[in-house]
Scaffold this active site. Structure first.
Site, PDB file in Angstrom:
ATOM      1  N   SER A 565       0.845  -1.198   0.000  1.00 14.95           N
ATOM      2  CA  SER A 565       0.000   0.000   0.000  1.00 14.95           C
ATOM      3  C   SER A 565       0.871   1.235   0.000  1.00 14.95           C
ATOM      4  O   SER A 565       2.016   1.226   0.495  1.00 14.95           O
ATOM      5  CB  SER A 565      -0.897   0.011   1.237  1.00 14.95           C
ATOM      6  OG  SER A 565      -1.560   1.253   1.392  1.00 14.95           O
ATOM      7  N   TYR A 578      -3.261  -0.718  10.288  1.00 17.82           N
ATOM      8  CA  TYR A 578      -3.186  -1.045   8.865  1.00 17.82           C
ATOM      9  C   TYR A 578      -1.852  -0.602   8.273  1.00 17.82           C
ATOM     10  O   TYR A 578      -1.160  -1.368   7.591  1.00 17.82           O
ATOM     11  CB  TYR A 578      -4.343  -0.370   8.127  1.00 17.82           C
ATOM     12  CG  TYR A 578      -4.347  -0.599   6.640  1.00 17.82           C
ATOM     13  CD1 TYR A 578      -4.848  -1.769   6.089  1.00 17.82           C
ATOM     14  CD2 TYR A 578      -3.844   0.374   5.771  1.00 17.82           C
ATOM     15  CE1 TYR A 578      -4.855  -1.978   4.713  1.00 17.82           C
ATOM     16  CE2 TYR A 578      -3.840   0.181   4.400  1.00 17.82           C
ATOM     17  CZ  TYR A 578      -4.347  -1.004   3.879  1.00 17.82           C
ATOM     18  OH  TYR A 578      -4.345  -1.203   2.523  1.00 17.82           O
TER      19      TYR A 578
END
Length: 688
Positions: A565, A578
């Site tokens: 990500s 996350y």
């Protein structure tokens, strides 16, 4: 005018309609013929579009088609008088291959399939309908040492013996002569090959073909010995199912790697009673060494298999060591076979690796350039086993001579057929495993990989979603679904073992499974932290570890791609768990690239951002959380993310899938340890 192409409403000519119905019915039953084997024909009339006169035509299954799925487009349509006139210019058996090109000058109309080598058989036999098939029972008679005598004993004078001759114009002349000389006959047994039946109507020829198959089957059952494969050897019995699957999954990557020495292959595992019965008989070595006989068989299975000559309970280590020795010997033996028979005009050797590998206690591994080819190769070798069973039951199995096998395997016509095949797609022969493949980025990646030629295992916590994607992508020859909880070590080990058995091994791993809970630090619980780290950091580690074992055993290199990500390098608000686990994944890429490079396994990462549409993560609540953080409506979150990028473009799952393809399709063959941003340009996430 009679159409020679397929229409959406089906054939308008009743002769063609009856031929297709008969072909599909015969081809649907494997007792009658094998996949893409045999051919059928019918004669009738059509209107010549130039003269308006009625013209006698021959419709015959074209080259490469399958009877079970034959359509009008798969038929070659020829003027019967012109095909029969070729007999007057036939230059003799030494030049009979020239006649295949001559068939093109006999075609009627446009469209349709290319005429096959067996066209002469159908045109020269003087009945309106002809069926040429490869039933196991018929080939058993055809390959029996005293097949001619047994044919008379089985059928009397209703079926005539034709000595082996390679398919071609001369064989058509031979069968036509025998049919004329034996008006009482309904067909013939072709030595070493199969059967041919004829009749005046479509119903009659089908009845005759089925009669030959049924009577041959009954004859073998009635007169055959009880142990056609010899005395049973209990040391080669099938292992218990769980043990058998475990050993198969352990050996499959090694065997696939050996079978891919000359060119990469996809694998298929066959674990059926008939295979284990063959492996347990004391004639195994002798029969396997004699090889297959029917051309349809050995063109797909090679002339003979590789047989592991160890008992079923041999250890993995012993089995691997012996397989490596046997593979080296097999390659030397195949090379010698080629050199014994090749001449200056022979095509180059196509590869010396086995297409069939037999492992007592475990089953059969078959190989091909795609899953269907690998599966069909296994099916053909099962046909060959049944042929050997029948021949040994009533006589002694006596296949055609090795020199004749070579003439067909390296036939100029067969080589031309291979050269006409389309170029392989960029990911052909590659086997991929995509975690989280049931939705979003994983789904789009699976779709792109299959479109580019890969076989894909779709692993997802939701098995229904995975199965739906697999079915949409073409089913088990293209994609299979597995339920996988990547955070569970035992589940990962089992999922990877199942994936290996699906296609023979693994080459391309996409660590995509993920989830996110968007919370500020003070609201993030230890459970939130553990859940995200278990799925993405631990899950990626477990998948990479278990699939790396497979790729190392294969010795074929490979790719591992992490869908990380932008958050792995960019510090966003309210996202501690996350983002931290994405940073963990990002560093796994670097660590594994350094460790696995010596095995030619490349490890790279992709850093997407703002993938909203189709995303399982966003649909699961993440979208609402992030929209709240940024003060926008959830349905406009994708637009919001796009406007904060340099390119002002929304990132879609397909954009990430494109990056996976770019990293694995070959042009970046010297790239490992790289992170590719797919974020439409987020300057704060530029890699430094």
């Amino acid at each position: 005018m009679t159409s020679t192409t397929t229409s959406t409403t089906g054939p308008t000519n009743p002769t063609v309609a009856a031929l297709l119905a008969r072909s599909n019915e015969l081809g649907a039953d494997p007792k009658n013929t094998n996949y893409a084997g045999g051919n059928t024909s019918a004669t009738g009339t059509g209107t010549d579009p130039v003269t308006g006169a009625e013209t006698e035509l021959l419709w015959v299954k074209g080259s490469g088609g399958d009877l079970g799925t034959l359509t009008e487009q798969g038929l070659a349509v020829l003027r019967l008088d012109r095909v029969r006139a070729l007999e007057s210019v036939y230059p003799g058996v030494e030049r009979e291959d020239e006649m295949v090109a001559a068939f093109d000058h006999c075609l009627f109309g446009t469209g349709g399939a290319a005429p096959s080598i067996d066209t002469a058989m159908h045109a020269l036999v003087e009945t309106a309908h002809v069926d040429h098939l490869h039933p196991d029972a018929g080939i058993a008679l055809a390959t029996a040492a005293d097949g001619e005598r047994l044919t008379r004993e089985c059928f009397g004078d209703a079926v005539v013996w034709v000595p082996w001759r390679r398919p071609g114009f001369q064989l058509g002349l031979d069968i036509a002569a025998i049919q004329r000389e034996n008006p009482q006959a309904i067909g013939c047994i072709l030595g070493g090959h199969g059967i041919t039946a004829w009749g005046d109507t479509s119903e009659e020829v089908q009845r005759n073909a089925l009669r030959i198959i049924a009577e041959a089957t009954q004859f073998i059952e009635r007169t055959g010995s009880a142990e056609p494969f010899g005395a049973h050897d209990p040391s080669r019995d099938a292992l218990p199912e769980a043990e058998r699957r475990a050993k198969a999954s352990a050996l499959a990557p090694v065997i696939r790697g050996l079978a891919s020495t000359d060119a990469p292959m996809v694998g298929h595992w066959t674990d059926t009673e008939v295979v284990h019965e063959f492996l347990g008989g004391d004639k195994l070595g002798k029969l396997a060494a004699q090889g297959t006989s029917c051309p349809d068989h050995f063109l797909r299975t090679k002339v003979k298999p590789l047989v592991l000559d160890l008992p079923a309970h041999a250890s993995i280590e012993e089995s691997v060591a012996r397989l490596q020795e046997l593979h080296e010997a097999y390659r030397a033996d195949y090379t010698a076979y080629y050199e014994r028979h090749a001449d200056a005009d022979s095509p180059a050797m196509r590869g010396a690796d086995p297409a069939i590998v037999l492992v007592p206690g475990v089953g059969m591994f078959s190989f091909g350039t795609d899953k269907q080819t690998a599966r069909v190769a296994g099916e053909f070798y099962v046909n060959a086993i049944q042929v050997m069973r029948g021949a040994e039951a009533i006589s002694t199995y006596s296949p055609i001579e090795e020199s004749e096998k070579f003439r067909i395997e390296y036939w100029a016509l067969e080589e031309a057929k291979l050269q006409r095949k389309p170029a392989p797609k960029p990911l052909a022969t590659r086997v991929a495993l995509v975690t989280g493949g049931g939705s979003g980025i994983g789904r789009a990646t699976a779709e792109r990989l299959v479109a580019e030629g890969a076989c894909v295992v779709i692993a997802d916590l939701n098995p229904d979603s995975a199965q739906a994607v697999a079915e949409e992508l073409g089913g088990p020859d293209k994609a299979v679904a597995l339920r996988a909880d990547v955070s569970d070590e035992d589940a990962v080990v089992q999922a990877v073992a199942d994936a290996v058995l699906a296609f023979g091994g693994l080459d391309l791993i996409v660590n995509n499974a993920g989830l996110s809970l968007s919370k500020p630090l003070l609201e993030t619980t230890a459970k939130d932290w553990d859940l995200q780290h278990d799925v993405m950091a631990r899950g990626s580690f477990l998948i990479s570890r278990e699939t790396a074992r497979v790729m190392i055993d294969q010795a074929m290199g490979g790719d591992i791609v992490y869908i990380s990500s932008k958050n792995s390098v960019f510090a966003g608000p309210n996202n501690i768990a996350y983002s931290a686990t994405k940073a963990d994944q990002a560093h796994q890429v670097r660590l594994l690239a350094a460790e696995l490079g010596g095995h030619q396994i490349r490890v790279n990462g992709i850093n997407p951002d703002g993938v909203v549409r189709g995303s399982g993560i966003f649909a699961g609540g993440w979208g609402a959380s992030r929209a709240k953080v940024y003060g926008v409506e959830e349905e406009k979150l994708g637009e919001f993310y796009a406007q904060r990028t340099l390119l002002k473009r929304e990132v879609l799952p397909a954009n990430v899938a494109n990056a996976v393809f770019a990293l694995t399709a070959g042009d970046l063959s010297h790239t490992t340890g790289l992170h590719v941003p797919v974020d439409a340009g987020v300057a704060a996430a530029f890699l430094r």
